[in-house]
Design a protein around this motif. Sequence first.
Motif, PDB file in Angstrom:
ATOM      1  N   SER A  20       2.501  -1.216   6.697  1.00 19.74           N
ATOM      2  CA  SER A  20       2.560   0.338   6.425  1.00 19.74           C
ATOM      3  C   SER A  20       3.837   0.988   6.466  1.00 19.74           C
ATOM      4  O   SER A  20       4.903   0.149   5.885  1.00 19.74           O
ATOM      5  CB  SER A  20       1.625   0.788   7.676  1.00 19.74           C
TER       6      SER A  20
ATOM      7  N   LEU B  39      -5.303   4.639  -2.303  1.00 15.23           N
ATOM      8  CA  LEU B  39      -4.354   3.585  -1.938  1.00 15.23           C
ATOM      9  C   LEU B  39      -4.847   2.317  -2.226  1.00 15.23           C
ATOM     10  O   LEU B  39      -4.138   1.596  -2.682  1.00 15.23           O
ATOM     11  CB  LEU B  39      -3.957   3.916  -0.570  1.00 15.23           C
ATOM     12  N   VAL B  40      -6.131   2.229  -1.855  1.00 13.42           N
ATOM     13  CA  VAL B  40      -7.090   0.934  -2.152  1.00 13.42           C
ATOM     14  C   VAL B  40      -6.845   0.682  -3.806  1.00 13.42           C
ATOM     15  O   VAL B  40      -6.656  -0.713  -3.801  1.00 13.42           O
ATOM     16  CB  VAL B  40      -8.308   1.193  -1.619  1.00 13.42           C
TER      17      VAL B  40
ATOM     18  N   ALA C 240      -3.394  -0.516  -4.894  1.00 16.03           N
ATOM     19  CA  ALA C 240      -3.156  -1.910  -4.258  1.00 16.03           C
ATOM     20  C   ALA C 240      -4.022  -3.104  -4.887  1.00 16.03           C
ATOM     21  O   ALA C 240      -3.505  -4.183  -5.021  1.00 16.03           O
ATOM     22  CB  ALA C 240      -3.507  -1.924  -2.828  1.00 16.03           C
TER      23      ALA C 240
ATOM     24  N   GLU D  42      -7.380   7.464   1.037  1.00 18.10           N
ATOM     25  CA  GLU D  42      -7.227   6.121   1.251  1.00 18.10           C
ATOM     26  C   GLU D  42      -7.707   5.214  -0.079  1.00 18.10           C
ATOM     27  O   GLU D  42      -7.401   4.208  -0.146  1.00 18.10           O
ATOM     28  CB  GLU D  42      -8.238   5.931   2.582  1.00 18.10           C
TER      29      GLU D  42
ATOM     30  N   VAL E  42       0.726  -1.368  -0.303  1.00 19.22           N
ATOM     31  CA  VAL E  42      -0.016  -0.010  -0.016  1.00 19.22           C
ATOM     32  C   VAL E  42       0.966   1.391  -0.127  1.00 19.22           C
ATOM     33  O   VAL E  42       1.353   1.579   0.958  1.00 19.22           O
ATOM     34  CB  VAL E  42      -1.010  -0.094   1.304  1.00 19.22           C
TER      35      VAL E  42
ATOM     36  N   ALA F 289      -6.639   1.215   4.676  1.00 15.25           N
ATOM     37  CA  ALA F 289      -6.720   0.567   3.637  1.00 15.25           C
ATOM     38  C   ALA F 289      -6.663  -0.905   3.295  1.00 15.25           C
ATOM     39  O   ALA F 289      -7.229  -1.598   2.572  1.00 15.25           O
ATOM     40  CB  ALA F 289      -5.706   1.337   2.658  1.00 15.25           C
ATOM     41  N   VAL F 290      -5.695  -1.439   4.248  1.00 17.41           N
ATOM     42  CA  VAL F 290      -5.509  -2.998   4.047  1.00 17.41           C
ATOM     43  C   VAL F 290      -6.805  -3.401   4.384  1.00 17.41           C
ATOM     44  O   VAL F 290      -7.227  -4.632   4.033  1.00 17.41           O
ATOM     45  CB  VAL F 290      -4.243  -3.286   5.145  1.00 17.41           C
TER      46      VAL F 290
ATOM     47  N   THR G  92       2.360   9.384  -0.097  1.00 15.89           N
ATOM     48  CA  THR G  92       1.294   8.521   0.301  1.00 15.89           C
ATOM     49  C   THR G  92       0.681   9.286   1.478  1.00 15.89           C
ATOM     50  O   THR G  92      -0.622   9.319   1.753  1.00 15.89           O
ATOM     51  CB  THR G  92       1.951   7.406   1.239  1.00 15.89           C
TER      52      THR G  92
ATOM     53  N   GLN H  90      -2.963   3.762   5.962  1.00 17.37           N
ATOM     54  CA  GLN H  90      -2.532   2.772   5.180  1.00 17.37           C
ATOM     55  C   GLN H  90      -3.212   1.598   5.900  1.00 17.37           C
ATOM     56  O   GLN H  90      -3.549   0.488   4.963  1.00 17.37           O
ATOM     57  CB  GLN H  90      -0.894   2.792   5.205  1.00 17.37           C
TER      58      GLN H  90
END
Length: 408
Positions: A146, A123-124, A127, A120, A80, A161-162, A115, A158
């Motif tokens: 992260s 980032l998602v 990824a 978010e 991410v 986002a995971v 970043t 981060q």
Amino acid sequence: MNFLAVNIGELVTAAGGVKRGAAMGDAGCIKDGAFYVSEGKIEAVGTRGELEKICRGAEILDCGGALVTPGFADSHTHLVFAGERSEEFSMRLRGEPYMKIMERGGGIAATVAATRAASEEELVRQAEGHLEKMLAFGVTTCEVKSGYGLDEETELKQLSAVKTLNERQKTELVPTYLGAHAVPAGETAESYIDRCVERYLPKVAESGLAEFADIFCEKGVFSLEQSERYLKRAKELGLKLKLHADEMFPLGGAGLGARLGAVSADHLLKIREEDVLSLARSGTIATVLPLTAFCLGEEYAPARKLIDAGAAVAVASDFNPGSCCTYQLPLAFALCCIYLKMSVEETLTAMTINGAAACGREKTAGSIEVGKQADFVIFSCKKKEFLPYFTGMNLVKTVFKKGERVYG
Ligand code: NIG
Ligand code: FE
């Protein structure tokens, strides 16, 4: 869906738990094997003859005479992030070392800036695209760090986002807080570790967004003492431990990891002789990242020595925008066999059950074994030796996660 998987050229089960030393050479291969999947789990494993007797009338999954292995567990990724660092890559091609670029304020700091600026959702989305391609390499479990925020808000963004990614796609993700990835601009390592210990680690633990804590224990980044302070606090707060150890300099991070009961010590290119033994005598998994050594043009980690000493070795991608912008596991597989002097079975063990253990998932994933999730890969070849032989090529045909076809 319930089914009996048959017509398997070679079945690699990786059964029997985490494997250390010589035991890594046995990946639990069954000739003309078969297994029965019920409600997403493996319910029986054996030869085709045995299983056809006990699973009469079951729906059949015909694997076409192909090699079948457990789904791969990529236990070290920095998946991410925002932005890219191709200029830095070109600088390295011109001879500038990774650590020099970092010292001048480039490297990780560039990804931190990008970043912090990204949402978010951005980032998602980035990824997600990578995860789809990783699935095509057979990755069904994946650790994600992260470490590109170095502040409370971005690190939690981060990790959040995971969490979102875990809900949106099929690969199981394991979140790691890597707050101590670099020293933020204008700060000292000591004062930043103070803040991590006093504020960030408790916040992260309280959020429930991370299972592991990780640190870049490296000369010129975080010292052994700082790493110990950070990791001990993380452990107190209930987080499991990982560390980036002995990547560029033989600082002794692997020994520290073993002493603190870390789940894994990763990189190990420059591991000290005595720490090969520390890892071998501990429960800490030695994770090697051959794609990073390949991309940096460095010597590979001494996987052969580690295995011969009795350590449990895992292999992961280390996908990140700086030192290793790839998750080409088929290439990692070939590098293990050609340069790290690991056998095909050792490499399979390292990428399946030992990788799952490095993700803290050895009880549910990493092997084709009764009670485990039915995560498995059907290849387009008949035998395991083809994996490094077709060097760097992707022979994955179909991927199943929890008994569901998720790729191919
Ligand atoms: O595992 N070495 C430290 N961390 C990463 C690289 C991160 C980056 O360059 O963005 C690694 O190699
Ligand atoms: Fe890393």
